[in-house]
Motif scaffolding. Structure first.
Motif, PDB file in Angstrom:
ATOM      1  N   GLN A  86       0.825  -1.403  -0.281  1.00 60.91           N
ATOM      2  CA  GLN A  86       0.017  -0.215  -0.013  1.00 60.91           C
ATOM      3  C   GLN A  86       0.865   1.126  -0.070  1.00 60.91           C
ATOM      4  N   ALA A  87       1.984   1.135   0.657  1.00 57.31           N
ATOM      5  CA  ALA A  87       2.977   2.203   0.587  1.00 57.31           C
ATOM      6  C   ALA A  87       3.270   2.546  -0.700  1.00 57.31           C
ATOM      7  N   ARG A  88       3.688   1.573  -1.507  1.00 62.49           N
ATOM      8  CA  ARG A  88       4.113   1.941  -2.852  1.00 62.49           C
ATOM      9  C   ARG A  88       2.870   2.537  -3.799  1.00 62.49           C
ATOM     10  N   ARG A  89       1.672   1.750  -3.398  1.00 64.38           N
ATOM     11  CA  ARG A  89       0.611   2.195  -4.350  1.00 64.38           C
ATOM     12  C   ARG A  89       0.198   3.925  -3.959  1.00 64.38           C
ATOM     13  N   LEU A  90       0.229   4.125  -2.658  1.00 60.47           N
ATOM     14  CA  LEU A  90       0.159   5.608  -2.387  1.00 60.47           C
ATOM     15  C   LEU A  90       1.253   6.627  -2.616  1.00 60.47           C
ATOM     16  N   THR A  91       2.406   6.219  -3.386  1.00 57.73           N
ATOM     17  CA  THR A  91       3.472   7.207  -3.416  1.00 57.73           C
ATOM     18  C   THR A  91       3.112   8.256  -4.354  1.00 57.73           C
ATOM     19  N   LEU A  92       2.588   8.095  -5.409  1.00 57.68           N
ATOM     20  CA  LEU A  92       2.212   9.350  -6.344  1.00 57.68           C
ATOM     21  C   LEU A  92       1.259  10.180  -5.689  1.00 57.68           C
ATOM     22  N   THR A  93       0.244   9.811  -5.231  1.00 54.90           N
ATOM     23  CA  THR A  93      -0.464  10.807  -4.352  1.00 54.90           C
ATOM     24  C   THR A  93      -0.046  11.382  -3.277  1.00 54.90           C
ATOM     25  N   ALA A  94       0.866  10.636  -2.511  1.00 52.02           N
ATOM     26  CA  ALA A  94       1.603  11.305  -1.512  1.00 52.02           C
ATOM     27  C   ALA A  94       2.488  12.634  -2.002  1.00 52.02           C
ATOM     28  N   LEU A  95       3.167  12.226  -3.111  1.00 50.39           N
ATOM     29  CA  LEU A  95       4.197  13.233  -3.847  1.00 50.39           C
ATOM     30  C   LEU A  95       3.578  14.379  -4.191  1.00 50.39           C
ATOM     31  N   GLU A  96       2.262  14.006  -4.727  1.00 47.26           N
ATOM     32  CA  GLU A  96       1.238  15.312  -5.218  1.00 47.26           C
ATOM     33  C   GLU A  96       0.979  16.292  -4.026  1.00 47.26           C
ATOM     34  N   ARG A  97       1.385  15.702  -2.919  1.00 45.93           N
ATOM     35  CA  ARG A  97       0.924  16.781  -1.682  1.00 45.93           C
ATOM     36  C   ARG A  97       2.077  17.498  -1.138  1.00 45.93           C
ATOM     37  N   VAL A  98       3.403  17.290  -1.832  1.00 47.47           N
ATOM     38  CA  VAL A  98       4.524  17.881  -1.614  1.00 47.47           C
ATOM     39  C   VAL A  98       4.419  19.227  -1.726  1.00 47.47           C
ATOM     40  N   LYS A  99       4.160  19.631  -3.176  1.00 50.08           N
ATOM     41  CA  LYS A  99       3.890  20.920  -3.571  1.00 50.08           C
ATOM     42  C   LYS A  99       2.593  21.044  -4.526  1.00 50.08           C
ATOM     43  N   SER A 100       2.516  22.107  -5.061  1.00 48.98           N
ATOM     44  CA  SER A 100       1.093  22.290  -5.694  1.00 48.98           C
ATOM     45  C   SER A 100       0.968  21.548  -7.167  1.00 48.98           C
TER      46      SER A 100
END
Lengths: 454, 454
Positions: A317-331
């Motif tokens: 799940q950590a891997r599957r969430l990566t892109l979503t998580a990176l999208e929160r880093v900046k706008s």
């Protein structure tokens, strides 16, 4: 309007959308930095005959046609052009046949990947291609963009599962390619030509897909490394020793932290690289033990094998969430898709880190490491013109690095609008000329998804 | 002669053969019933530059070029045309690279299949495609004809192992397609277009091939059935239950008897169908036991699992000898290559038996049963015009039956000269027109292997 009136002659009213507020929502897929035009009309056919009517009309009136699936693509291949017909295949979503003896499924293009996957599971079968967007993306889109996913390291990409196609050509004629059989070599492989052609050669209206027997549930391990180079060393050892993991994924420090910040998953925040490996073999624990030893030998500071499917799911799940998580880093984010020979993976990752430093950017990398397929994801502030410019430039540097390392500009996301200039560089003038020649054979008027690929 | 003089300008003397006694021996591959012309010259280049010189010369003088590998093909695809340049690639036979981390080999086209197989074995790797002629046939020929073999039921065909190609085009330009990476979707898949194109689009001068880890040695069983239908029922059950045999072959009564007559192997002479299954899994004995039970349930009268690799080899040798044995039945044979969905295999075999009866012919059938790929082999007296005519007609009936059952006219042998009319039938007019359009893009002067495919 003549176009709309002509379309109405062969389509029910509800299949034709003309309200600009509605049609505007069909203008884009999910790619960044890709321009999109304003469609003249969106059509939602339900039958092959309706698609034929649309293409005949488009040919008669010389109107460009942009085919669309679920618009989850990442290269702008489904973006509208001004005045085009957007041809959405989402309503053609029937699973026509699942055949366990022949191990095939026959489907319409609008079927959602996850819907097909679950339907074939019920027959003890497995449709491997699993792009991250599998709960949203359609099989037609997967075929158009030649999608990959996490399974590819063992099971290959979408292309390897497409046996035959029914295609409506630019002029409305119906072409059937390929076969329902396990083997077949009758003439040039037109089926494969359509896979990854991004709607530029014809409209896929039916597909015969190969299926595999459903494997045992996979079991995963996570290994922490003090550097990406050490993690890549482990990847090379795992593959050189003949292991066949069902998944072999790498997350760099930026990705791990982004996931922790979002989901508080308790991943090792201090690690430089996290490697995830899984096996769906009869004895996954034994395979994980062997791979764990290779990780340790390559310098892993901690190796955590899951003991249950539930533990595995948590790791993955950590891997599957990566892109979503990176999208929160900046706008904004811009995701790349460079694939290199896996023996060059460490150089690709080190080089990407150097590019991030050069441009003063945050670039998180997750990778289908077993395939050498990296997804450097540039996180930037879209409201800051200078940072946006640097993001764009770093993206070009990353592709140049991939080619320099003997790789390709796209492992699984496709070319679309985003990588047109880079496609020309990768193919070279001779390759580009021949590709254009093929396009001309199928679409002499140039009405199919113009401005994409080249 | 102008052609020879021009060729000499870029080729060493020993690379040019003009003695008609010698060049005549290059006129044919191993297909029956296929006409062949008289070549003007045979050239044996050793470098890419020499191939480019040959193609530039051919283009300037508008001379047809027939590319050849080891001439073990079974469809006449390598047969000479009158006045042509026979371009034999057998001297370009270097293995350039074997890379265990990237799991690839880079080879020239003249490398013999078995030589490559053994070379990669030494690195713990496996190149699966294994046509019956694997000790003689070349990788270039395998690519040109998209060869199959016994392994396909588990490992697929040649096409699935070709990642990238270097190709000399008709006009002498060099085209590089594909990649060295595990994945890649940059543009139309030209690599795959060349696989099975029978030398009609360009000359393959280098190939990047995918390799697998070497599997455990396979263990086989033999099962006797009272009818081909019962054996086919077992095949369907084996595949529907999700088994992954590394080999699943069927020999009919005629084939079994022919092998016994030749090799005194002590096969069960009274059986109607012999099924051979093998597994290269970690626990092959368990898989064989499960498959043995399915065979018994489908009506097998005897099931004999091998207990050692040597016993397996003996069982499989029978299958490998089948074609040679059938060639001894009468003065000539004609081997077909129809592939049907495996669920229709029983109908294909029953129908073939009916065709043999209708024409009063001996037709032995061996089949890659797991793939639905049958090789009905018509045994006839070539000196008897009536029997020869009946052999030819039965061959057409067999292809018509294959298409009727949803199959293809060629599972792995290709089209060549032998099946040109049938290719047109299988493709239909729209498909044929597009295939010809593609040919025109690559070979506008029509000098590459004219008269083959269509």
């Amino acid at each position: 309007m003549d176009l709309i009136a002509r379309l109405r002659a062969g389509l029910p009213g509800e299949a034709i959308l003309t309200d600009p507020d509605v049609t505007g929502s069909y203008a884009n897929d999910m790619a960044s930095f890709c321009e999109a035009g304003t469609p003249a009309v969106v059509v939602l056919p339900r039958t092959v005959e309706q698609v034929q009517h649309i293409m005949r009309t488009a040919t008669e009136l010389r109107v460009p046609v942009v085919p669309q699936g679920a618009r989850t693509g990442l290269s702008g291949a489904a973006n509208a052009s001004d005045g085009c017909i957007v041809l959405s295949l989402v309503k053609m979503d029937r699973i026509i046949e699942i055949n366990p003896v022949d191990r095939i499924a026959v489907v319409e293009p609008g079927v959602i990947n996850a819907v097909l996957s679950r339907a074939v599971n019920a027959h003890g079968l497995y449709y491997p291609p699993d792009p991250s967007s599998w709960e949203q993306c359609s099989i037609g889109g997967n075929i158009g963009t030649a999608s990959g996913g996490l399974c590819c390291v063992k099971y290959g990409v979408t292309a390897e599962y497409v046996l035959g196609l029914d295609i409506v050509l630019a002029d409305g004629r119906l072409l059937t390619t390929g076969r329902r059989t396990a083997k077949g070599v009758a003439g040039y492989d037109l089926t494969r030509l359509f896979v990854g052609s991004e709607g530029s050669l014809g409209i896929v209206v039916r597909a015969v897909l190969a299926l595999k027997p459903e494997p045992p549930e996979q079991l995963a391990l996570a290994a922490e490394f003090p550097s990406t180079a050490a993690a890549c060393e482990a990847v090379c050892e795992i593959m050189a020793r003949g292991h066949a993991p069902s998944l072999l994924e790498l997350m760099d420090r930026t990705s791990v932290r982004a996931v922790n910040d979002m989901a508080q998953m308790g991943l090792p925040d201090t690690t430089e690289a996290l490697l995830l490996a899984a096996f769906d073999t009869p004895e996954p624990a034994a395979d994980l033990a062997a791979v764990g030893e290779l990780c340790t030998a390559a310098g892993a500071t901690q190796v955590v094998p899951a003991e249950t499917a539930a533990e595995s799911d948590l790791l993955l799940q950590a891997r599957r969430l990566t892109l979503t998580a990176l999208e929160r880093v900046k706008s904004a984010t811009m995701i790349d898709d460079v694939c290199v020979p896996r023996s060059r993976l460490a150089e690709m990752l080190d080089g990407t880190a150097a590019i991030a430093e050069k441009y003063g950017l945050t670039i998180g990398v997750c990778a289908h490491a077993g395939d050498g397929n990296t997804h450097p994801t540039v996180c930037f502030d879209a409201a800051d013109p200078d940072e946006s410019r640097r993001a764009r430039e770093s993206f070009d540097d990353i592709m140049a690095l991939g080619l320099h390392l003997g790789g390709t500009i796209t492992g699984e996301h496709g070319v679309g609008v985003l990588k047109k200039e880079w496609l020309a560089r990768e193919l070279g003038p001779v390759g580009l000329e021949l590709q254009r020649g093929i396009k001309q054979v199928f679409d002499p008027l140039g009405i199919l998804n113009p401005g994409k690929l080249f």
